[in-house]
Design a protein around this motif. Structure first.
Motif, PDB file in Angstrom:
ATOM      1  N   VAL A   1     -12.771   5.551  -2.002  1.00 30.07           N
ATOM      2  CA  VAL A   1     -12.256   6.368  -0.898  1.00 30.07           C
ATOM      3  C   VAL A   1     -11.036   5.644  -0.308  1.00 30.07           C
ATOM      4  N   PRO A   2      -9.874   6.286  -0.284  1.00 32.42           N
ATOM      5  CA  PRO A   2      -8.679   5.610   0.236  1.00 32.42           C
ATOM      6  C   PRO A   2      -8.752   5.392   1.741  1.00 32.42           C
ATOM      7  N   ALA A   3      -7.849   4.554   2.250  1.00 33.15           N
ATOM      8  CA  ALA A   3      -7.772   4.289   3.688  1.00 33.15           C
ATOM      9  C   ALA A   3      -7.195   5.511   4.401  1.00 33.15           C
ATOM     10  N   THR A   4      -7.605   5.679   5.657  1.00 33.21           N
ATOM     11  CA  THR A   4      -7.103   6.763   6.497  1.00 33.21           C
ATOM     12  C   THR A   4      -6.113   6.190   7.500  1.00 33.21           C
ATOM     13  N   VAL A   5      -4.948   6.808   7.572  1.00 30.96           N
ATOM     14  CA  VAL A   5      -3.882   6.305   8.421  1.00 30.96           C
ATOM     15  C   VAL A   5      -3.263   7.460   9.206  1.00 30.96           C
TER      16      VAL A   5
ATOM     17  N   ARG B   1      -2.020  12.952   9.577  1.00 31.75           N
ATOM     18  CA  ARG B   1      -2.895  11.969   8.932  1.00 31.75           C
ATOM     19  C   ARG B   1      -2.607  11.924   7.439  1.00 31.75           C
ATOM     20  N   VAL B   2      -2.531  10.699   6.900  1.00 31.45           N
ATOM     21  CA  VAL B   2      -2.314  10.525   5.467  1.00 31.45           C
ATOM     22  C   VAL B   2      -3.344   9.536   4.930  1.00 31.45           C
ATOM     23  N   TYR B   3      -3.433   9.458   3.598  1.00 34.81           N
ATOM     24  CA  TYR B   3      -4.407   8.579   2.947  1.00 34.81           C
ATOM     25  C   TYR B   3      -3.674   7.585   2.067  1.00 34.81           C
ATOM     26  N   VAL B   4      -4.112   6.338   2.150  1.00 33.97           N
ATOM     27  CA  VAL B   4      -3.344   5.209   1.606  1.00 33.97           C
ATOM     28  C   VAL B   4      -4.215   4.370   0.683  1.00 33.97           C
ATOM     29  N   ARG B   5      -3.591   3.911  -0.398  1.00 35.21           N
ATOM     30  CA  ARG B   5      -4.287   3.032  -1.344  1.00 35.21           C
ATOM     31  C   ARG B   5      -3.529   1.724  -1.473  1.00 35.21           C
ATOM     32  N   GLY B   6      -4.260   0.629  -1.359  1.00 37.19           N
ATOM     33  CA  GLY B   6      -3.643  -0.683  -1.459  1.00 37.19           C
ATOM     34  C   GLY B   6      -3.689  -1.239  -2.861  1.00 37.19           C
ATOM     35  N   ASP B   7      -3.033  -2.374  -3.041  1.00 38.31           N
ATOM     36  CA  ASP B   7      -3.076  -3.091  -4.307  1.00 38.31           C
ATOM     37  C   ASP B   7      -4.501  -3.572  -4.552  1.00 38.31           C
TER      38      ASP B   7
ATOM     39  N   ASP C   1       5.352   6.891  -0.539  1.00 39.85           N
ATOM     40  CA  ASP C   1       5.945   5.996   0.451  1.00 39.85           C
ATOM     41  C   ASP C   1       5.038   4.796   0.672  1.00 39.85           C
ATOM     42  N   ARG C   2       5.632   3.692   1.107  1.00 41.20           N
ATOM     43  CA  ARG C   2       4.911   2.419   1.192  1.00 41.20           C
ATOM     44  C   ARG C   2       4.704   1.968   2.628  1.00 41.20           C
TER      45      ARG C   2
ATOM     46  N   PRO D   1       0.833  -1.211   0.000  1.00 39.65           N
ATOM     47  CA  PRO D   1       0.000   0.000   0.000  1.00 39.65           C
ATOM     48  C   PRO D   1       0.866   1.259   0.000  1.00 39.65           C
ATOM     49  N   ARG D   2       0.391   2.302  -0.684  1.00 37.09           N
ATOM     50  CA  ARG D   2       1.195   3.506  -0.834  1.00 37.09           C
ATOM     51  C   ARG D   2       0.428   4.747  -0.381  1.00 37.09           C
ATOM     52  N   VAL D   3       1.149   5.734   0.118  1.00 39.52           N
ATOM     53  CA  VAL D   3       0.561   7.014   0.494  1.00 39.52           C
ATOM     54  C   VAL D   3       0.223   7.772  -0.789  1.00 39.52           C
ATOM     55  N   ILE D   4      -1.041   8.200  -0.922  1.00 45.66           N
ATOM     56  CA  ILE D   4      -1.436   8.905  -2.152  1.00 45.66           C
ATOM     57  C   ILE D   4      -1.819  10.355  -1.883  1.00 45.66           C
TER      58      ILE D   4
END
Length: 400
Positions: free
Chosen positions: A262-266, A190-196, A279-280, A173-176
């Motif tokens: 909607v991307p993941a919230t991290v 807080r960042v937003y992440v998208r997985g494979d 970044d991964r 998963p990467r920060v988008i």
């Protein structure tokens, strides 16, 4: 817990092995293994000890263990070659199938007889007793046992270095996106992440909630063959999943709805360096301990330094720094293996000869290092004692 006024120890048990420096879990969670080689050594020397010429020049006749001491430090105080500590302690295997630990407050006695020396936890005409100041304890006595090395030297590197296949990081998963369109993010942000597509980041039961953040995947090449041994990812920090990836239905302007991604919230919980888009993230490993005992390898080792951890711009590694070597678990390398560092042996011009020929100086022992983390083809070692800076390509061999 009852107050401990004395803890009976069978002869020579207390200082035979510290089989695990507790770095994450409580000490009492560990087993204390003895390798077959150590057991064989103990059987050979349990009634004899170590030759007097192996003692350090100023080895004390008595020493009281202090909080903060380490097995390695005490061994180095008594021995020229600390990795020979099993001979000095001389394990009494019949009475002690599982060696005990050493505790602050113990007094050690160095006994010399017949050209050999041994350490005891009491004088030869006294019973083996560990005296501890009376006090009420709410923790296990094992929690005060000595670590093998200073834990703070190793703890950061138990989670930071990561050697992976290049594709593993590329599929992670990467920060988008970041909040407020900021370029760089740190702890608490807080960042937003998208997985494979095949493995989205989800906040469901059984799915990871804690991650580590990495950047790049730098090839680690064998300095002798040029072969790629693996890829070292640059550790950036820790992150915790708040919400998983999802789809939201939004009006499409035509009286209907469209599902939008909607991307993941991290949330970044801790950072060593600033995090940015691209970044991964990789799931944080389960909490565990590293159990090792400093010892000479039972195999022949001829390794080379592959890289200096933490900075590609540093040409020389100093004492207490970490380097990677070109041998790993598939080569029989294990945490706790102690190795001698060798200089390369520089090539110089012999200015005393009219012809000015080039001459290669001999390799010299440059210090001692200990393996503390292994991957399949690469291992990380801590530089314990060195005379000169360590360079990529420097050699590591069995201790002498």
């Amino acid at each position: 817990m009852k107050a401990f006024t004395s803890v009976r120890r069978t002869a020579l048990g207390a200082l035979t092995i510290i089989a695990g420096a507790m770095l994450v879990l409580p000490v009492q969670a560990q087993n204390y293994p003895i390798s077959s080689g150590q057991r064989a050594t103990a059987q050979q020397v349990s009634e004899r000890g170590v030759p007097l010429e192996e003692l350090a020049q100023n080895a004390p006749d008595t020493y009281t263990v202090k909080r903060g001491d380490t097995l390695w430090g005490i061994s180095g105080m008594y021995l020229k070659r600390p990795w020979r500590w099993p001979e000095l302690w001389g394990m009494n295997l019949k009475a002690i199938p599982n060696p005990h630990l050493i505790f602050p407050g113990q007094t050690l006695y160095l006994e010399k007889e017949g050209g050999y020396a041994r350490l005891r936890t009491s004088r030869s005409n006294e019973p083996e007793t560990v005296r501890v100041s009376p006090r009420t304890r709410s923790d296990s006595l094992a929690e005060s046992a000595l670590p093998t090395l200073k834990p703070h030297l190793i703890e950061p590197f138990l989670v930071e270095p990561l050697v992976v296949d290049e594709q593993v990081l590329l599929r992670a998963p990467r920060v988008i996106a970041t909040t407020e369109q900021r370029v760089l993010m740190g702890a608490g942000d807080r960042v937003y992440v998208r997985g494979d597509a095949a493995s989205p980041v989800l906040a469901e039961a059984g799915e990871p909630r804690h991650y580590r953040v990495f950047r790049n995947a730098v090839a680690m090449k064998d300095p002798l063959t040029g072969e790629v041994l693996g890829y070292e990812a640059q550790y950036l920090g820790k992150a915790e999943l708040v919400r998983g990836e999802s789809f939201e239905e939004v009006p499409n302007g035509k009286g209907g709805y469209t599902a939008e991604y909607v991307p993941a919230t991290v949330d970044l919980s801790a950072t060593k360096e600033e995090v940015q888009a691209g970044d991964r993230l990789l799931p944080a490993p389960a909490r565990a301990f590293t159990s090792y005992t400093p010892r000479a390898p039972e195999i022949d080792v001829d390794a080379r330094v592959v890289s200096i951890y933490g900075s590609s711009a540093v040409a020389y590694a100093a004492q207490n720094q970490v380097v990677a070597i070109n041998l790993g678990s598939q080569d029989g390398i294990e945490p706790g293996h102690v190795l001698n560092l060798m200089t390369k042996g520089d090539r110089i011009k012999d200015s005393t000869d009219e012809a000015k020929p080039m001459v290669k100086l001999p390799s010299e022992i440059n210090g001692t290092a200990m393996v503390f983390r292994t991957f399949e083809r690469v291992s990380y070692v801590l530089l314990l004692e060195i005379r000169n800076g360590v360079r990529i390509g420097d050699r590591l061999i069995n201790p002498k």
